[in-house]
Write a protein that holds these residues in place. Structure first.
Motif, PDB file in Angstrom:
ATOM      1  N   VAL A   1      -2.910  -6.944  -3.525  1.00 61.94           N
ATOM      2  CA  VAL A   1      -4.114  -6.380  -2.908  1.00 61.94           C
ATOM      3  C   VAL A   1      -3.782  -5.971  -1.479  1.00 61.94           C
ATOM      4  O   VAL A   1      -3.425  -6.820  -0.649  1.00 61.94           O
ATOM      5  CB  VAL A   1      -5.248  -7.426  -2.905  1.00 61.94           C
ATOM      6  N   CYS A   2      -3.898  -4.693  -1.202  1.00 64.65           N
ATOM      7  CA  CYS A   2      -3.530  -4.243   0.142  1.00 64.65           C
ATOM      8  C   CYS A   2      -4.626  -4.592   1.147  1.00 64.65           C
ATOM      9  O   CYS A   2      -5.788  -4.226   0.972  1.00 64.65           O
ATOM     10  CB  CYS A   2      -3.284  -2.734   0.172  1.00 64.65           C
ATOM     11  N   THR A   3      -4.236  -5.321   2.187  1.00 63.72           N
ATOM     12  CA  THR A   3      -5.166  -5.600   3.286  1.00 63.72           C
ATOM     13  C   THR A   3      -4.587  -5.040   4.587  1.00 63.72           C
ATOM     14  O   THR A   3      -4.837  -5.564   5.672  1.00 63.72           O
ATOM     15  CB  THR A   3      -5.441  -7.117   3.437  1.00 63.72           C
ATOM     16  N   GLY A   4      -3.795  -3.978   4.462  1.00 63.71           N
ATOM     17  CA  GLY A   4      -3.251  -3.320   5.644  1.00 63.71           C
ATOM     18  C   GLY A   4      -4.353  -2.664   6.467  1.00 63.71           C
ATOM     19  O   GLY A   4      -5.494  -2.547   6.018  1.00 63.71           O
ATOM     20  N   PRO A   5      -4.023  -2.233   7.678  1.00 62.82           N
ATOM     21  CA  PRO A   5      -5.054  -1.739   8.597  1.00 62.82           C
ATOM     22  C   PRO A   5      -5.800  -0.513   8.088  1.00 62.82           C
ATOM     23  O   PRO A   5      -6.998  -0.365   8.335  1.00 62.82           O
ATOM     24  CB  PRO A   5      -4.263  -1.408   9.864  1.00 62.82           C
ATOM     25  N   ARG A   6      -5.115   0.351   7.366  1.00 60.88           N
ATOM     26  CA  ARG A   6      -5.803   1.567   6.910  1.00 60.88           C
ATOM     27  C   ARG A   6      -6.696   1.270   5.707  1.00 60.88           C
ATOM     28  O   ARG A   6      -7.803   1.808   5.596  1.00 60.88           O
ATOM     29  CB  ARG A   6      -4.772   2.671   6.628  1.00 60.88           C
ATOM     30  N   CYS A   7      -6.249   0.387   4.811  1.00 64.43           N
ATOM     31  CA  CYS A   7      -7.142  -0.021   3.720  1.00 64.43           C
ATOM     32  C   CYS A   7      -8.308  -0.839   4.275  1.00 64.43           C
ATOM     33  O   CYS A   7      -9.402  -0.825   3.710  1.00 64.43           O
ATOM     34  CB  CYS A   7      -6.385  -0.820   2.662  1.00 64.43           C
ATOM     35  N   ALA A   8      -8.079  -1.553   5.380  1.00 64.23           N
ATOM     36  CA  ALA A   8      -9.178  -2.303   5.998  1.00 64.23           C
ATOM     37  C   ALA A   8     -10.298  -1.365   6.413  1.00 64.23           C
ATOM     38  O   ALA A   8     -11.483  -1.685   6.263  1.00 64.23           O
ATOM     39  CB  ALA A   8      -8.658  -3.094   7.195  1.00 64.23           C
TER      40      ALA A   8
ATOM     41  N   GLY B   1       0.659  -6.089   3.117  1.00 66.42           N
ATOM     42  CA  GLY B   1       0.502  -5.062   4.129  1.00 66.42           C
ATOM     43  C   GLY B   1       0.514  -3.710   3.436  1.00 66.42           C
ATOM     44  O   GLY B   1       0.420  -3.627   2.200  1.00 66.42           O
ATOM     45  N   CYS B   2       0.658  -2.667   4.194  1.00 67.07           N
ATOM     46  CA  CYS B   2       0.569  -1.303   3.664  1.00 67.07           C
ATOM     47  C   CYS B   2       1.563  -1.082   2.524  1.00 67.07           C
ATOM     48  O   CYS B   2       2.747  -1.381   2.649  1.00 67.07           O
ATOM     49  CB  CYS B   2       0.842  -0.311   4.789  1.00 67.07           C
ATOM     50  N   ILE B   3       1.065  -0.562   1.394  1.00 66.13           N
ATOM     51  CA  ILE B   3       1.941  -0.190   0.278  1.00 66.13           C
ATOM     52  C   ILE B   3       1.868   1.317   0.029  1.00 66.13           C
ATOM     53  O   ILE B   3       2.102   1.792  -1.073  1.00 66.13           O
ATOM     54  CB  ILE B   3       1.645  -1.017  -0.992  1.00 66.13           C
ATOM     55  N   TYR B   4       1.431   2.052   1.003  1.00 70.12           N
ATOM     56  CA  TYR B   4       1.541   3.527   1.134  1.00 70.12           C
ATOM     57  C   TYR B   4       0.319   4.401   0.822  1.00 70.12           C
ATOM     58  O   TYR B   4      -0.009   5.238   1.644  1.00 70.12           O
ATOM     59  CB  TYR B   4       2.778   4.076   0.410  1.00 70.12           C
ATOM     60  N   PRO B   5      -0.353   4.281  -0.317  1.00 70.75           N
ATOM     61  CA  PRO B   5      -1.440   5.271  -0.529  1.00 70.75           C
ATOM     62  C   PRO B   5      -2.719   4.885   0.217  1.00 70.75           C
ATOM     63  O   PRO B   5      -3.793   4.678  -0.370  1.00 70.75           O
ATOM     64  CB  PRO B   5      -1.632   5.248  -2.047  1.00 70.75           C
ATOM     65  N   CYS B   6      -2.611   4.799   1.543  1.00 70.81           N
ATOM     66  CA  CYS B   6      -3.691   4.280   2.388  1.00 70.81           C
ATOM     67  C   CYS B   6      -5.013   5.015   2.183  1.00 70.81           C
ATOM     68  O   CYS B   6      -6.083   4.399   2.221  1.00 70.81           O
ATOM     69  CB  CYS B   6      -3.311   4.396   3.851  1.00 70.81           C
ATOM     70  N   ASN B   7      -4.943   6.341   1.991  1.00 72.08           N
ATOM     71  CA  ASN B   7      -6.186   7.117   1.932  1.00 72.08           C
ATOM     72  C   ASN B   7      -7.051   6.758   0.732  1.00 72.08           C
ATOM     73  O   ASN B   7      -8.215   7.123   0.674  1.00 72.08           O
ATOM     74  CB  ASN B   7      -5.877   8.619   1.880  1.00 72.08           C
TER      75      ASN B   7
ATOM     76  N   PRO C   1     -10.062   0.965  -1.021  1.00 73.39           N
ATOM     77  CA  PRO C   1      -9.276  -0.248  -1.238  1.00 73.39           C
ATOM     78  C   PRO C   1      -8.534  -0.206  -2.585  1.00 73.39           C
ATOM     79  O   PRO C   1      -9.080   0.244  -3.572  1.00 73.39           O
ATOM     80  CB  PRO C   1     -10.338  -1.356  -1.248  1.00 73.39           C
ATOM     81  N   ILE C   2      -7.302  -0.698  -2.567  1.00 73.49           N
ATOM     82  CA  ILE C   2      -6.457  -0.578  -3.758  1.00 73.49           C
ATOM     83  C   ILE C   2      -5.832  -1.921  -4.130  1.00 73.49           C
ATOM     84  O   ILE C   2      -5.725  -2.833  -3.286  1.00 73.49           O
ATOM     85  CB  ILE C   2      -5.316   0.428  -3.536  1.00 73.49           C
ATOM     86  N   LEU C   3      -5.424  -1.984  -5.397  1.00 78.87           N
ATOM     87  CA  LEU C   3      -4.556  -3.088  -5.817  1.00 78.87           C
ATOM     88  C   LEU C   3      -3.538  -2.549  -6.804  1.00 78.87           C
ATOM     89  O   LEU C   3      -3.772  -1.538  -7.476  1.00 78.87           O
ATOM     90  CB  LEU C   3      -5.341  -4.266  -6.403  1.00 78.87           C
TER      91      LEU C   3
END
Ligand code: FES
Length: 261
Positions: free
Chosen positions: A159-166, A196-202, A205-207
């Motif tokens: 589960v991405c909780t990077g800054p852009r997914c946040a 952290g970021c796994i790339y498809p930030c835009n 929220p992703i998993l």
């Protein structure tokens, strides 16, 4: 007289939103940092962490505007502050101003703290002025015994909780996911890892689901609930929620490269 001094004297000191990038910082350390930031800063202050389950930058700006602030300085805090976030933040701030009535609020971006050599030197001096602690009485160890045992699980959810997914709601997404996994009785079959970021930030929220290799965008509770029911419980793929399949999962056995003995 500096701009800040002029503003302070005129009673128009901007509110300050300190932003830090520290994915594994504890709640206690975060609270201490915020207290230190408040003590050192004139005017209203908030502090958020850009990763994890803190209020996102957008949520924090919304809250500060709701409190009546119409001039907000977003100040990167802590060294090193990631360069990628320094270049990303102004665009998100500008995007926030396009939402609703937010254009009535002036946003300013403070400088990278790492560019102030004087303050870095002062931090080094302050750190070195404090007594160091000996490790001679400490037992040598590289980890705890339990850290040798992988958990037993069926589904690995990244589960991405990077800054852009946040910014796209990853914090509430992680809470929703946990609730839905528990409600469906599959929580213990899952190893859920915040990344952290796994790339498809835009798309946040992703998993990413493994071993299946399928990546999902789950924007609301209905999507999370359907992912849990259709994918984890029923073994389907929920193709309308899935936006990517990892190359390894796309490769059939006949396509797999031959290995040399
Ligand atoms: S921050 Fe989540 S994919 Fe980049």
């Amino acid at each position: 007289m500096s701009d800040d001094q002029t503003l302070a004297l005129s009673g128009r000191q901007p509110a300050t939103l300190f932003v830090i990038s520290a994915p594994s910082l504890s709640r206690g350390a975060l609270t201490r940092l915020e207290a230190a930031a408040r003590a050192a800063t004139p005017g209203p202050v908030r502090l958020i962490r850009l990763e994890g389950t803190e209020p996102s930058l957008v949520d924090a700006l919304d809250a500060m505007r709701a409190e009546g602030h119409r001039r907000i300085r977003v100040q990167p805090f802590g060294v090193p502050f990631p360069e990628g976030l320094l270049t990303w933040l102004p665009g998100v701030m500008a995007d926030w101003r396009t939402r609703g009535d937010n254009a009535d609020t002036t946003l300013e971006m403070g400088p990278d703290p790492a560019t102030d050599a004087g303050s870095l030197a002062a931090q080094a001096t302050a750190a070195l002025s404090r007594r160091a602690r000996s490790v001679e009485a400490t037992s040598p160890r590289l980890g705890k015994p339990g850290w040798a045992d992988p958990p037993d699980f069926e589904f690995h959810l990244l589960v991405c909780t990077g800054p852009r997914c946040a910014v796209h709601g990853a914090a509430s997404f992680t809470h929703l996911l946990k609730e839905e996994l528990k409600e469906a009785g599959v929580f213990d079959r899952c190893l859920t890892t915040r990344t952290g970021c796994i790339y498809p930030c835009n798309r946040g929220p992703i998993l990413a689901l493994y071993p299946h290799g399928h990546w999902y965008r789950l924007p609301d509770r209905a999507a999370v609930r359907r992912f849990v029911a259709d994918v984890l419980m029923a073994g389907g793929t929920a193709d309308d929620l899935r936006f990517h399949t990892a190359r390894a999962a796309r490769t059939t056995p006949s396509q797999a490269p031959e290995t040399t003995p």
